[in-house]
Scaffold this motif. Structure first.
Motif, short mmCIF file in Angstrom:
data_model
loop_
_atom_site.label_atom_id
_atom_site.label_comp_id
_atom_site.label_asym_id
_atom_site.label_seq_id
_atom_site.Cartn_x
_atom_site.Cartn_y
_atom_site.Cartn_z
N VAL A 68 -7.07 22.39 -28.28
CA VAL A 68 -6.02 23.36 -28.55
C VAL A 68 -4.80 22.65 -29.13
O VAL A 68 -4.31 21.67 -28.57
CB VAL A 68 -5.61 24.09 -27.25
N LEU A 81 -6.76 29.25 -22.84
CA LEU A 81 -8.07 29.75 -22.45
C LEU A 81 -7.83 30.74 -21.32
O LEU A 81 -7.01 30.49 -20.44
CB LEU A 81 -8.98 28.62 -21.98
N LYS A 92 -5.06 32.25 -16.69
CA LYS A 92 -4.96 31.58 -17.99
C LYS A 92 -4.56 30.13 -17.80
O LYS A 92 -3.74 29.79 -16.94
CB LYS A 92 -3.97 32.30 -18.91
N PHE A 166 -9.91 33.44 -25.56
CA PHE A 166 -8.79 32.71 -26.13
C PHE A 166 -7.59 33.64 -26.24
O PHE A 166 -7.74 34.83 -26.55
CB PHE A 166 -9.16 32.19 -27.52
N PHE A 180 -7.66 26.69 -32.14
CA PHE A 180 -8.72 26.29 -31.21
C PHE A 180 -9.87 25.70 -32.02
O PHE A 180 -10.45 26.39 -32.86
CB PHE A 180 -9.20 27.49 -30.40
N ILE A 183 -14.88 24.13 -30.12
CA ILE A 183 -15.16 25.11 -29.06
C ILE A 183 -16.58 24.89 -28.53
O ILE A 183 -17.53 24.84 -29.30
CB ILE A 183 -14.99 26.53 -29.61
#
Length: 197
Positions: A68, A81, A92, A166, A180, A183
């Motif tokens: 991130v 996330l 979160k 996200f 992002f 992943i």
């Protein structure tokens, strides 16, 4: 709707962003000004308007991680996330700009009201974040290199099912973008909660 080969099923916007892009490997989310997800324990009205891109992780344990980076513009800007069951039950893991002008790893767990915790200052505007589901519980970890992980938080939401995905927030008038990359999604149980291995 967005399809990512790394993730099971499709991703849908629970709340749409100001702007977004996905090139097959990197997701960028831009939040408009005054966007946030927070239920203040002091009794203020909850805020629930930050962009969220969610998918169903399916049954069982999993690991969701991403590299991130955030184009920080103002206090509390954050790329996140998120685990989201409802407006009252969510959590979160944030890469957030602190009031001191420092990028930080921050976590918020919401079971009716928000339990907010600052964790560690990060040098630079990028970090790896990871969510792990372990039975009925969750763990948040961060990493500087995507290999060695440190635990941020271990908790239960008190719900049987929750989407994952996200999010991005920009609670002030500025607005900015989070990206992002790298992943990853694994359907396995985290072997060691404390070490993150």
């Amino acid at each position: 709707m967005i399809q990512m080969s790394a993730l099971p099923g499709s991703l849908t916007w629970d709340i749409a962003p100001f702007a977004t892009s996905y090139d097959g490997s990197t997701l960028a989310i831009s939040a408009g000004p005054v966007s946030d997800l927070f239920s203040n324990p002091n009794g203020d009205a909850p805020i629930n308007n930050s962009p969220r891109l969610l998918f169903s992780p399916g049954d069982g344990d999993y690991l969701l991680s991403a590299h991130v980076s955030v184009d920080f513009a103002a206090m509390f800007d954050a790329g996140e996330l998120i685990v989201y069951a409802s407006a009252s039950h969510w959590a979160k893991l944030c890469f957030e700009f602190s009031p001191r002008g420092e990028p930080m790893v921050v976590s918020v767990v919401n079971r009716g009201v928000s339990d907010d915790c600052n964790s560690v200052v990060i040098s630079g505007n990028e970090v790896y974040l990871r969510v792990a589901r372990i039975g009925a519980t969750y763990a948040f970890h961060y990493s500087l290199d995507g290999a060695a992980w440190s635990m941020v938080r271990y908790f239960a939401l008190g719900v049987d099912e929750a989407a994952a995905g996200f999010s991005f927030q920009s609670p002030t008038v500025a607005g900015c973008t989070a990206t992002f990359a790298d992943i990853r999604f694994e359907t396995r149980r985290l072997a060691d909660l404390r070490s993150g291995e």
